[in-house]
Structures are given as C-alpha cells and as structure tokens.
Design a protein around this motif. Structure first.
Motif, mmCIF file in Angstrom:
data_model
loop_
_atom_site.group_PDB
_atom_site.id
_atom_site.type_symbol
_atom_site.label_atom_id
_atom_site.label_comp_id
_atom_site.label_asym_id
_atom_site.label_seq_id
_atom_site.Cartn_x
_atom_site.Cartn_y
_atom_site.Cartn_z
ATOM 1 N N TYR A 1 7.176 -35.301 5.342
ATOM 2 C CA TYR A 1 6.319 -35.598 4.063
ATOM 3 C C TYR A 1 5.303 -37.016 4.373
ATOM 4 O O TYR A 1 4.799 -37.434 3.687
ATOM 5 N N ASP B 1 14.611 -32.529 -0.858
ATOM 6 C CA ASP B 1 13.037 -32.651 -0.646
ATOM 7 C C ASP B 1 12.476 -32.617 -2.205
ATOM 8 O O ASP B 1 11.393 -33.159 -2.155
ATOM 9 N N GLU C 1 9.442 -35.494 -3.363
ATOM 10 C CA GLU C 1 8.048 -34.925 -3.776
ATOM 11 C C GLU C 1 7.913 -35.722 -5.339
ATOM 12 O O GLU C 1 6.919 -36.054 -5.591
ATOM 13 N N LYS D 1 7.672 -27.174 -9.174
ATOM 14 C CA LYS D 1 8.427 -27.461 -8.128
ATOM 15 C C LYS D 1 9.922 -26.810 -8.667
ATOM 16 O O LYS D 1 10.141 -26.221 -9.776
#
Length: 934
Positions: A172, A117, A121, A432
């Motif tokens: 997403y 993930d 991103e 992140k």
C-alpha cells in the motif's frame, strides 16, 4: 501533585478524595453509579454547551432523505461523506453538543498499519480527510499532528507480527521501518530499550483533535446543504410495515417535532442500544469505562512519536510537552445503567484498575516515575463482541443503518467508515469489503444474547493488544450452537468402543478441537491426545471469577500461537493425505440450509444467482450471488427440487419451483439478509425457509468414498447413475437423507444432509463401513488446505464483495452466454468489455515456509498486491497462496501479464521466489472429482 511510579502508590492511599465507583455485583465488574465528575481533557477546546442554552439550535425540517443521530466522529464523518456524494436534504441530530458522550475525550490516535487490508485502506482515507482534504476544502485546520508512531516488541512473536505489518504496508505504499533497540534509542532517547527485540516505526502516523475535526466536518457538510441540529434528543423512531410485510423506517421523533424520513443512521455511541430499541433493532454493544492520565511537562519528550507497547498493554500519546498514558486491562468496568444525562462528564478514575498501565509506562519511559499527573480522564466507550464496529443496514428494519460500536477507534476509523457508510446508504452497498464490520456478520440469535455480548466484548477488550495469530479462537461464550454430532446423547445401538454404550459427545471424545463460527462449534482438527472440551468463560480470572485450571483446550490453542508451522502441522497433514489417498469424513453441519419456494421462485432464482440453476430437477449448481457493482456477496450451491408435498426437513411443500440452498455456516446470516433484501426490493412473491438447525451434514470425500458409501446408501453411486453435481433422496442405514455428489476439497465424494434425529446412526454406519478403507475424521483446518490446493475459493478470504467473479476466476459460474438478466450482470458486462484491471493469481513457493495471507506480492520487483489467503498444500508439498494483482501502470492484467512476470512474495521482510499459476497446480483437469484416478 500526584506522580506516576512509586508516588502513584500514595495516590492510591489518599484516593478517599476521589469518589469510589459503586460496583453492581460481588464480582465487581460493573458500575451502576450515576455520579460523575467533570475534569479537563488535553485539548484546546471542547464543544461543551454554554450555560442557559436550551432547545434545538435550529428549527426541525418536516422531512429529510437521511437523519444521522449522534454528533460524534462517525456521525459527522457520515454526514460529510453523504454530502460529498451529492445528498443535501440530510440532517444530523445531536442530543447535546457535537462530540458529546465519547468523542470529546478520545485519545485521537491514528496508526496506519493493521493486520487487515480493508482497515489499512479505511485508515488511509481517514488520514487523507483529516490531514489535507478538509483543510483544502474549508480553509480550517482540523488539529492533525504528524508525529509518527512506534510499536514496541518485547518478544520475537511480537516483532514477527510487526514485520508482517511492514510487508503488508509495502503493498500500500506505507512507509515503515523495523528498528533495532539501538536505533529505537536514537529515535526516542527517553525510552528504555533494554528489554526490546525491536520496534516498528511509521513516520506518517499521527494524532487527531476531536473538536477541531468534528467542527470542520460539520461546517463542510452544512456548506454543502446539510443541517446540523444540536441540543435535540431523539425520543422515538417510527416504523411502518409495507404491503409485503416488511418493516421500514418512517420518521424520527423528538420533543420538538417529527422528521419524516426513510433512513436513520444510528451513530449514538454507547447510547446506540437504546436508540435501536426504539425501532426494534438489536445493537449488540456494551459500555465500559476507558481511561488515560495526562502527565505534567516532560523535558525532552517534544516531537516524539506516539507509542504502543502492546505487550505491556499501554499506549503513550504525545501531548505537546507531556504524555497521555492509557491502555487495555483484563478487568475493565462495565457501565450497566447508561445515563441519558451523560454528555461532557467523566467518571472518577479507579486506580485499582488503572495501576497496571502505570507500571508498563514507567518501565518503557523511566522519566515518568517522577513526573506529575496533570489530569485523569475516564469516560465511557462502546465495545463489541469482536472489537469491530457495527455498520450497515439492520436486518430487522429496512432503512435503519448502524454506525456505532467503534471500540475506542471511532476517530481513526471515522473517515474511512463514514465514506463507506454513506456509499452503503446511497447505493445499497459499500465500495470496500466491509463484511468484518457488517452487523449481519452476527447470527440473529446472538445479537440480543446478553451473556454473549458481555463475555465476548470483555475478551475482545482484554485481548485488544494481543498478537493477532492465524489460528486464534475465542474462549468466551462458547458452545452457543452445537450440531447433533457435538451434543451429549445416548446411543445404545453403536459404540466406538466394545461393550461401552456411547453416552458422550461423539466428536469431542475422538479428540476434536473445535473452532467457533457464527456461534457454532465446528471441528477444527482432531487432537491425538484425547478430548479437549471447551469450558465456561472465566474472564481470565478477573472479577473474582475462578480461573480455569488444567484447561486442555486453552493449552492447545496456546501452542498454536505462532507464525511458524504450528505444532500440530503433522496432524493436519495426516487428515489431508487421508482424504487424498483414502477417505475422510467432515462434519459440516453448521452450513446454512435454506429453501426458496413460492410463485415467483423461478424469477427470484434467475435474478439472484449468477449461474443457470433451472436445470433438471435433481441438479445441483455452484453459483454466486452479486451486488449491483458485480461484487460477490456469496458463493453457494443451489439444488433444484421436484414439486412434492412437505416431508420436512428434507423436502419443503411445493406445487411449483423449489430450491435448496447450502451456504457456508459462518456467513449464513449475511446470505439470509441479502436474499431477503433482494426479494423485497424486487417484490418477488417467495418464501425463504431456514432449516439449518433441523439437519446435520457430513461430507465423505476421497478415492474410497464410493466404495464406502455403496455399503451404506441404497442407491447406485456409479458415474452414470449418480453423476457429479446431482442430488437425490436416498436411504442411509435405514434413514432418509439427501445425498449430493459435490466436493469442496477436490476429490470424489458425497455430502449427506441428514435430519438431526438421524445424524448419529448415519454417522456410525459410515464410520463402521469406512474402517476397512482407512476412514478418518477431519476438520476445517484440513478443508482450508485441501480447498486452496485445488483452487476453490473461500468467501471473505479470496472471494469478497469487492471482487467480481471475472476477477476471481469464476466466470464459469455466470450465465453470460444466455439472455437471462441477473443482479450485477451489467457491471460484469462492462468489466468484461474494458478488460480486467485486477486478477486473482495462484502462487507456490518451493521453500518450506509458512504463509497465512497479507504477504506482499512483487512482480519484477514492484509491489502489485498481497496474498489474501495462504496454506500449506500437503499433496503438492508446497506453500500455496492466492492474491489479486494489479498492473502498476493501471493497465489490463492479462494472462500474458501474469506469465511474463517474475514474482516474489515478502513474508516478514524476507522475500521468496514464487511461481505464478493461472490454474490450480493440483489436478488442473478436474479428473478426481469425477472419480477418475490413476
């Protein structure tokens, strides 16, 4: 003209016109040649230095807030994002011209979907910067081409992997389609689809131009106040030692002057190791040759998507009316003697190595067989032990940041990573979860181990296009760190077998299938088929290294490579149910074991830990450590100790407060570095001592654990005498150990922290006493199932630096009802006042279907998140998973929002009805850990 396919054989026969690479050893896996040739690459321009130009392109400033070293993709992206975050006194130094070294010849592909993930991103941000943001800001085109991407599946497992990516993409909003062979043929008429199971098509993938991108980034950064200086090699890094003995960056030296700075960013690509040496920093990467060829014109190829045929280990990049063909082979050539003179040069292509990609390319696009080769491109690239970049602040020197080791993905990850690195530099942490890229993911004993770097980097390169399975383990550089239960030691006073002295590996002889974490060998599960030792790495038979034969461990791993329930599912079940119904012993020796002592130990503990750990001596507290934004940097247990003289390794010397920290072994270096950085930043007078290697640790868990241990320990184990979350020094079979009443599996149990010389006698005493209670060995695969069933978090799975304790359901670990300040408290107070915009939720599925994480979560048909972690819960007999969900409207995610929704989980394109839980469905009242059964 040379041709692909059959004609390529003639190229090989005639390649005396090409200078053969000089090999370093008889194994033929290194090049020490400094001879290079210059060849064309498939871009309209490169930023090569003009003849006769020498010296820096601009005067050097006396000082700078940040100096970025290296003008490739990462250097330019980091500079740009530092400026976007408000910094202006920043300098980029490039020894030649921008893009020199590796960036200028990169293929420049961007694929939006990855089995992570965080990477999805990061790639999304890169795409946004390259495709729109930079052009809007500067009016300049970066060279972005959106021609789409096509992943090829030649078998069911590969197509299953692509279906997993498609499901994650839905969370997403990434458009993707699984196509049949016929649909693929319609999309790409020149493709051979006879051997396909299907493909994954992502229409908005594309291609980047390195020169155009880096030029635009540098202009945007200089417009915001940055200084870009080319033709200025760095000759040294000055490091100072502060009053606390901490090493910090002081200045950057060049032949043309010195820049005073507290912060250096190493974006030097294959030269990053040399730059690190200037500051005393280990940079564990290795340089290899990486190649592709550019074809002549192919009729009908225009506007086709880029292709990745993972099973053939080849990619086909659209290049106008031609293709670039490259891939990853099992016998790449190492570049041992990295030349400082190498800028816009290339190696001669070794056709012996490269021909394997031609075969795959011709099979996929038969027209290539009669297509000419326009040029060959073979340049250096940097690769790492896990095929992930090296980022973050180096543990050896404060202010020395890494942004290197991008494994040929520096262009596509550059935008996302440049932004995170800039945030890291300015705010102390990225936004992140970047732990998978953080240099601190590697133990310090490994980052300067040449065998580990070379073997792991080779395996990661060779497996780059392999299917990413849930239970994969490396074969390279194993047995680097072994605990006392996994070492061949004689033991004459006990044997598992009558009349046979124990002289072998205790756990391996009982069928232990080991996993590797942080260099440690830890038990994964126990195979009923007997020992399965891990052998020395064989480079998959490359470089004339004899390939391991009859390799049982490798054969077992191969059977685990599935997206269905693995073939040893029943073995894991039996280990779990033995723990739930009787008793099991877990070897958890790889855990980090630290002592925190010193005059300011109490102040440090108050600031570091979210929970109040200053309870009575003898208490043990589960707690978190946070960053400034409230994100969880660690979860661990902290035990308060009595002041006492030293009896190491069980007791440190302390005249005041002292604490024993037990930390997940796979993240021990990260924890160590985080604690040290906080102590340094706050100026606490403390000592952090690492005794990980000096102690083993076994955990005895289950309803029968108290009866068993009462026969081994000399202490009363009743609830009144030894309550949950306490610890004490006791005797076990005549050996002093620290016993802790804790559980990571949701059962009554104790951990025994044992000096290493006492480990085997204590283990044998436990196993002997446990025989009548049905004791069994169990591994971490069982822990994974048992812990998720009980709702316990795994750090870096369902608990990460981008999650707060409030979001993760761990508010109980935070001393918010006290007035004691702690790191991250302000962020939590603000979040609590605003309400949670995301929240972790437990999901169960009644159907017997395996899930592993990354499955999309839908509420009332709308995607709201994805699973972070999933296992099968054997006690509840259901698949169970945890994921964070958000409100599509951007509102608060309240308990009522969870209760009122109908949830489904999408696994590989198929949806399953799921039940949402705000509490663990197993023992929600926590009776079992307190010894309350029945």
């Amino acid at each position: 003209m040379a041709f692909l396919g059959k004609a390529a054989q003639r190229v090989m026969a005639c390649r005396q016109t090409l200078s053969p690479l000089c090999r370093a050893t008889t194994r033929c896996y290194s090049s020490q040649s400094t001879h290079t040739t210059e060849k064309s690459v498939p871009y309209e321009k490169i930023l090569k230095q003009e003849d006769g130009l020498s010296g820096p392109t601009k005067p050097l400033p006396k000082s700078a807030d940040v100096v970025v070293i290296g003008g490739g993709s990462l250097g330019c992206q980091t500079l740009y994002h530092l400026c976007k975050l408000g910094m202006t006194n920043v300098v980029l130094l490039e020894r030649d011209r921008l893009t020199a070294g590796t960036t200028w010849h990169t293929a420049g592909l961007l694929w939006q979907l990855r089995p992570s993930d965080t990477e999805v991103e990061l790639l999304a941000h890169t795409r946004n910067v390259i495709s729109s943001e930079l052009e809007e800001e500067t009016g300049l085109e970066t060279g972005w081409i959106q021609n789409g991407g096509l992943f090829i599946a030649s078998n069911k497992q590969r197509l299953d992997e692509y279906k997993r990516l498609m499901s994650l993409g839905k969370a997403y909003g990434i458009e993707s389609y699984v196509l049949s062979p016929a649909e693929t043929k319609d999309l790409y008429p020149l493709m051979n689809v006879k051997d396909l199971y299907g493909t994954l098509y992502v229409p908005k993938d594309g291609t980047m131009d390195p020169a155009g991108t880096c030029t635009t980034l540098s202009r945007a950064a200089t417009a915001r106040g940055a200084t870009v200086i080319e033709n200025c090699p760095v000759t040294g890094i000055q490091v100072k030692v502060d009053d606390l003995g901490v090493k910090r960056v002081k200045a950057v030296e060049t032949a043309h002057g010195t820049i005073q700075t507290p912060c250096v960013v190493n974006c030097a690509g294959v030269w990053a190791t040399k730059l690190g040496e200037m500051a005393g920093v280990n940079v564990p990467l290795i340089a290899m040759h990486h190649a592709y060829v550019v074809t002549e014109r192919i009729e009908g190829i225009q506007n086709m998507p880029n292709v990745r045929d993972h099973d053939a280990s080849v990619y086909l990049r659209l290049q106008g009316d031609a293709l670039s063909v490259g891939g990853y082979e099992q016998n790449p050539i190492f570049w041992n003697d990295v030349s400082d003179k190498f800028a816009f040069s290339l190696f001669d292509l070794d056709w012996d190595v490269f021909m394997q990609h031609i075969d795959g390319a011709v099979n996929r696009v038969p027209a290539l067989e009669q297509t000419g080769i326009k040029s060959t491109v073979c340049g250096p690239e940097s690769f790492t032990a896990d095929h992930k970049p090296l980022m973050g602040e180096a543990p050896e020197v404060r202010g020395f940041f890494l942004g290197c080791g991008f494994n040929s993905a520096g262009m596509m990850l550059g935008g996302g990573c440049g932004k995170e690195l800039a945030h890291w530099i300015i705010h102390g942490r990225p936004e992140k979860d970047m732990y998978g890229y953080d240099i601190r993911r590697f133990h310090h004993s490994l980052t300067n181990n040449n065998r580990w770097i070379r073997e792991r980097s080779h395996e990661s390169y060779a497996k780059n296009y392999s299917v990413v399975f849930p239970f994969d383990e490396p074969l390279a550089s194993r047995n680097m760190r072994k605990d006392p239960f996994h070492q061949v030691q004689p033991c004459s006073n006990f044997s598992l077998f009558p009349f046979e002295p124990l002289t072998r590996d205790v756990l391996q002889e009982q069928g232990c299938v080991f996993q590797e974490r942080h260099g440690w060998e830890r038990p994964g599960w126990f195979n009923r088929g007997g020992p399965a030792p891990v052998l020395d790495y064989d480079y998959y038979g490359a470089y004339d290294v004899p390939k391991n034969t009859d390799y049982k461990y490798s054969e077992i791993l191969g059977k685990e490579y599935t997206f269905d329930f693995p073939p040893h599912h029943d073995v894991i079940r039996d280990e779990c149910l033995s723990c739930r119904n009787a008793v099991a012993v877990f070897d958890m020796s790889y855990f980090g074991k630290f002592y925190l002592t010193g005059p300011d130990a109490k102040k440090a503990a108050d600031w570091l830990f979210t929970a109040d750990v200053n309870k009575a001596p003898g208490s043990t507290v589960y707690t978190c450590m946070l960053n400034k934004r409230g994100g969880v940097e660690s979860d661990l247990t902290v035990s308060r100790l009595e002041p006492s003289p030293a009896h190491l390794p069980l007791t440190p010397e302390s005249n005041g407060e002292a604490y024993y920290l037990a930390i997940g072994g796979g993240v021990a270096q990260h924890n160590w570095s985080h604690i040290q950085a906080v102590l340094q930043d706050q100026g606490f007078r403390c000592t952090l001592i690492d005794h990980t290697e000096d102690m083993g640790m076994i955990s005895i868990q289950g309803p029968k654990s108290r009866e068993l241990l009462q026969e081994v320990l000399d202490s009363d184990l009743s609830n009144d005498a030894f309550p949950f979350s306490t610890h004490k020094i006791v005797n076990a079979a005549g050996h002093k150990v620290r016993a802790m009443r804790l559980s990571f599996v949701g059962e009554m149990g104790w951990e025994l922290h044992v000096p290493k010389e006492s480990c085997l006698p204590v283990y044998h005493a436990v196993m002997t006493a446990g025989a009548k209670y049905g004791i069994c060995n169990a591994g971490y695969r069982a822990i994974d199932s048992l812990s998720i069933e009980k709702g316990y978090r795994h750090w870096h799975a369902d608990l990460r630096p981008d999650d707060t304790p409030l979001e993760a359901g761990l508010a109980f670990t935070c001393k918010m009802k006290t007035s004691i300040p702690f790191l991250g408290r302000q962020a939590l107070e603000a979040q609590k006042a605003e309400g949670l915009r995301r929240r972790i939720v437990c999901f169960t599925v009644d159907e017997k279907v395996p899930m592993f994480g990354l499955e999309a979560i839908f509420r009332n048909g709308v995607p709201v998140g994805h699973l972070r972690r999933s296992e099968f819960g054997f006690a509840i007999d259901k698949t169970i998973g945890y994921g964070y969900i958000c409100n599509p409207d951007g509102g608060v995610v309240s308990p009522d929002f969870v209760r009122s929704g109908e949830f489904t989980l999408e696994r590989m394109g198929v949806t399953y009805k799921a039940t949402a839980h705000l509490k663990s469905p197993f023992d929600p009242e926590n009776k079992r850990v307190k010894g309350i059964y029945g």
